[in-house]
Scaffold this active site. Structure first.
Site, PDB file in Angstrom:
ATOM      1  N   GLU A   1       8.772  17.460  14.737  1.00 38.59           N
ATOM      2  CA  GLU A   1       9.266  17.189  13.381  1.00 38.59           C
ATOM      3  C   GLU A   1       8.509  18.055  12.373  1.00 38.59           C
ATOM      4  O   GLU A   1       7.297  17.915  12.212  1.00 38.59           O
ATOM      5  CB  GLU A   1       9.114  15.709  13.033  1.00 38.59           C
ATOM      6  CG  GLU A   1       9.788  15.365  11.719  1.00 38.59           C
ATOM      7  CD  GLU A   1       9.784  13.883  11.393  1.00 38.59           C
ATOM      8  OE1 GLU A   1      10.793  13.398  10.859  1.00 38.59           O
ATOM      9  OE2 GLU A   1       8.776  13.212  11.660  1.00 38.59           O
TER      10      GLU A   1
ATOM     11  N   LYS B   1       0.857  -1.180   0.000  1.00 37.87           N
ATOM     12  CA  LYS B   1       0.000   0.000   0.000  1.00 37.87           C
ATOM     13  C   LYS B   1       0.895   1.232   0.000  1.00 37.87           C
ATOM     14  O   LYS B   1       1.300   1.732   1.053  1.00 37.87           O
ATOM     15  CB  LYS B   1      -0.926   0.006   1.225  1.00 37.87           C
ATOM     16  CG  LYS B   1      -2.065   1.028   1.099  1.00 37.87           C
ATOM     17  CD  LYS B   1      -2.789   1.264   2.411  1.00 37.87           C
ATOM     18  CE  LYS B   1      -2.187   2.384   3.207  1.00 37.87           C
ATOM     19  NZ  LYS B   1      -2.223   3.709   2.547  1.00 37.87           N
TER      20      LYS B   1
ATOM     21  N   GLU C   1       9.772   2.612  11.137  1.00 38.89           N
ATOM     22  CA  GLU C   1      10.715   3.739  11.141  1.00 38.89           C
ATOM     23  C   GLU C   1       9.860   4.995  11.120  1.00 38.89           C
ATOM     24  O   GLU C   1       9.091   5.207  10.193  1.00 38.89           O
ATOM     25  CB  GLU C   1      11.642   3.646   9.919  1.00 38.89           C
ATOM     26  CG  GLU C   1      12.928   4.418  10.093  1.00 38.89           C
ATOM     27  CD  GLU C   1      12.825   5.861   9.642  1.00 38.89           C
ATOM     28  OE1 GLU C   1      12.562   6.707  10.536  1.00 38.89           O
ATOM     29  OE2 GLU C   1      12.953   6.138   8.461  1.00 38.89           O
TER      30      GLU C   1
ATOM     31  N   CYS D   1      13.634  11.954   7.092  1.00 37.59           N
ATOM     32  CA  CYS D   1      13.603  11.715   8.543  1.00 37.59           C
ATOM     33  C   CYS D   1      14.985  11.919   9.145  1.00 37.59           C
ATOM     34  O   CYS D   1      15.121  12.141  10.344  1.00 37.59           O
ATOM     35  CB  CYS D   1      13.054  10.326   8.849  1.00 37.59           C
ATOM     36  SG  CYS D   1      13.750   9.039   7.836  1.00 37.59           S
TER      37      CYS D   1
END
Length: 515
Positions: A416, A205, A286, A320
């Site tokens: 973030e 997906k 992650e 990231c």
């Protein structure tokens, strides 16, 4: 003897023939823009009325393609296909499974510039960033194929007289692969092929922003000889099919890369044992970072400034691993900050199809708005010294932004942002700088710039991140060289591109025979 693994080289775009090859790749991609793509379930193309439409973030009126959208019924059909295929795929020789990856790597290598050009168009990646993404995808294919050949016979264990013992690895079952849009070829390919080369079957997906890259990669695996049902391509909404598959009693593991919020939610849902479920689901996650470059007063200050700028603004900070915090010892703070501002203002922002562009757009309207909101927050938390503006008249462009004199506890130093924004904090000394660096709920990447060996050793012991770099930037891990994955809220420390990553997709079985 397994052939040694070698990292796929990056393309030198100062060479004219490489420039021409990339431009040819762009022309190839432009030739199939706007096409419709089907789902792939049990080796069959499936068309639906509802579509996911992919747009070019640098030119939002340009449609990259339309992909059929899966619903719950089709997700269930894909699950049944994967369960059926697992019966035979789990018994397929590891050598044959590895061969599919080696062949796919060869196909990808031949079409390298086309795939990179598609990344430029669909994800807004400038040439160098796109080329690195494609190279990493090839690396994952080559590396995981070799890893499977290393693991196929298990691990030697002790036997006693009149007894023979074996310790072998067997696949888990059906995995749900949910990759991100920011490395839409590398991470999508890596998480997918790790699952299938280990003998599992998978439901892919992909991220809705980059569904065409995924569709094209699935075509490559089909061409490489992957049997029907082993990989099922089912783009769709997270709330409809994502939750359904995470909750499904037959899902054995979930491999996810994305935000902290979604990762935590998947982990919570996967922890529940649903009716008919006879295992605890494994989650490989992650989940992002808030990454720091620490600059010591014994550092090469030019290297420090270059490292901060490259790590903060490569691919518009949408990694990231991106440097979003610079913590600099006070005696060199002003000097490093001034040089970073100078370098930042010289960066070329614009159309990523142009070779000279360093930084293209951010991915979509939602990201554009979120990043600008954080820039407004930053104006109240620090001193804006570069950037701070955005333009969405044609694409989603934000100028690389630097904030000075920010408290390490400020929101822009803790949350973030996932965009081209870096905050500077001043530390009294190196010890305080490391304390500030660790003061975040994440623990993915970090870097320390210093010439002092003792301080390097101190950081090895005390800087709590999964990937720590010395005297370089904090982005750009290479498969097999810097296995990648983080601590704390950065995920499950699943070191992608490392020697123990495939083991997360396998389970150990001991057999003991008496004579």
């Amino acid at each position: 003897m397994v052939q040694p693994y070698h990292h796929e080289p990056f393309t030198d775009f100062s060479v004219e023939k490489n420039q021409l090859a990339y431009q040819e790749g762009l022309r190839t991609v432009e030739g199939y823009l706007g096409r419709d793509y089907d789902l792939l379930i049990d080796g069959e193309q499936v068309t639906t009325d509802e579509k996911i439409v992919s747009y070019n973030p640098a030119n939002k009126s340009e449609i990259i393609g339309r992909v059929s959208k899966a619903n719950k019924e089709l997700a269930e059909k894909a699950m049944q296909a994967a369960l059926e295929a697992f019966k035979t795929w789990r018994k397929t020789k590891p050598e044959l499974r590895a061969d599919v990856l080696f062949k796919a790597a060869a196909i990808l290598r031949r079409r390298k510039h086309e795939f990179s050009a598609l990344l430029t168009k669909e994800a807004g990646k400038p040439w160098r960033e796109a080329d690195a993404d494609t190279a990493e995808a090839i690396d994952f294919l080559e590396y995981y194929a070799r890893q499977m050949l290393e693991l196929k016979n298990g691990v030697p264990i002790q036997s006693r007289p009149n007894e023979f013992n074996r310790f072998e690895y067997i696949p888990l079952g059906v995995g749900v692969i949910i990759p991100p849009w920011n490395f839409p070829l590398a991470i999508m390919a890596g998480t997918t092929v790790a699952a299938i080369v280990a003998g599992n079957t998978a439901l892919l997906k992909p991220a809705s922003n980059t569904v065409i890259v995924a569709a094209k990669f699935v075509e490559v695996l089909q061409e490489a000889g992957l049997p029907k049902g082993v990989l099922n391509y089912i783009p769709g909404s997270g709330s409809e099919i994502g939750d359904y598959l995470v909750d499904h009693k037959d899902t054995r593991f979930i491999s996810f890369t994305g935000s902290r919020e979604v990762g935590v939610r998947i982990n919570e849902r996967a922890a529940r044992v649903n009716e008919g479920q006879i295992w605890l689901k494994r989650v490989i996650a992650e989940m992002g970072g808030k990454d720091t470059i620490v600059v010591d007063d014994e550092a090469d200050l030019e290297l420090a400034a270059q490292s901060i700028v490259a790590s903060a603004f490569g691919f518009s900070g949408q990694k990231c691993s991106a440097c979003s915090r610079a913590i600099v010892v006070e005696s060199v703070y002003d000097q490093v900050l001034a040089r970073v501002v100078e370098l930042t203002k010289a960066l070329q922002v614009g159309d990523p199809t142009n070779r000279e562009t360093f930084m293209g757009p951010v991915i979509d309207q939602s990201a554009f708005s979120k990043i600008l909101d954080y820039i407004e927050i930053g104006k109240s938390e620090g001193r804006l010294v570069a950037g701070g503006t955005g333009d969405q008249s044609k694409g989603y462009f934000i100028q690389p932004t630097v904030f000075a004199d920010v408290d390490p506890e400020a929101r822009i130093m803790q949350e973030e942002i996932f965009g081209p924004v870096v905050g500077f904090s001043k530390a009294k000394n190196y010890d305080e700088a490391l304390q500030f660096a660790n003061r975040t709920e994440y623990g993915l990447t970090g870097a320390v710039i210093t010439r002092n060996r003792d301080k390097i050793q101190q950081a090895r012991e005390d800087f709590h991140v999964g990937n720590l770099y010395f005297n370089r930037g904090c982005t750009g891990a290479i498969v097999g060289y810097q296995p990648f994955g983080g601590f704390n809220m950065s995920g499950t420390d699943s070191k992608a591109g490392g020697p123990d990553y495939l083991l997360l997709h396998l389970q150990a079985k001991t057999t003991s025979e008496s004579y």
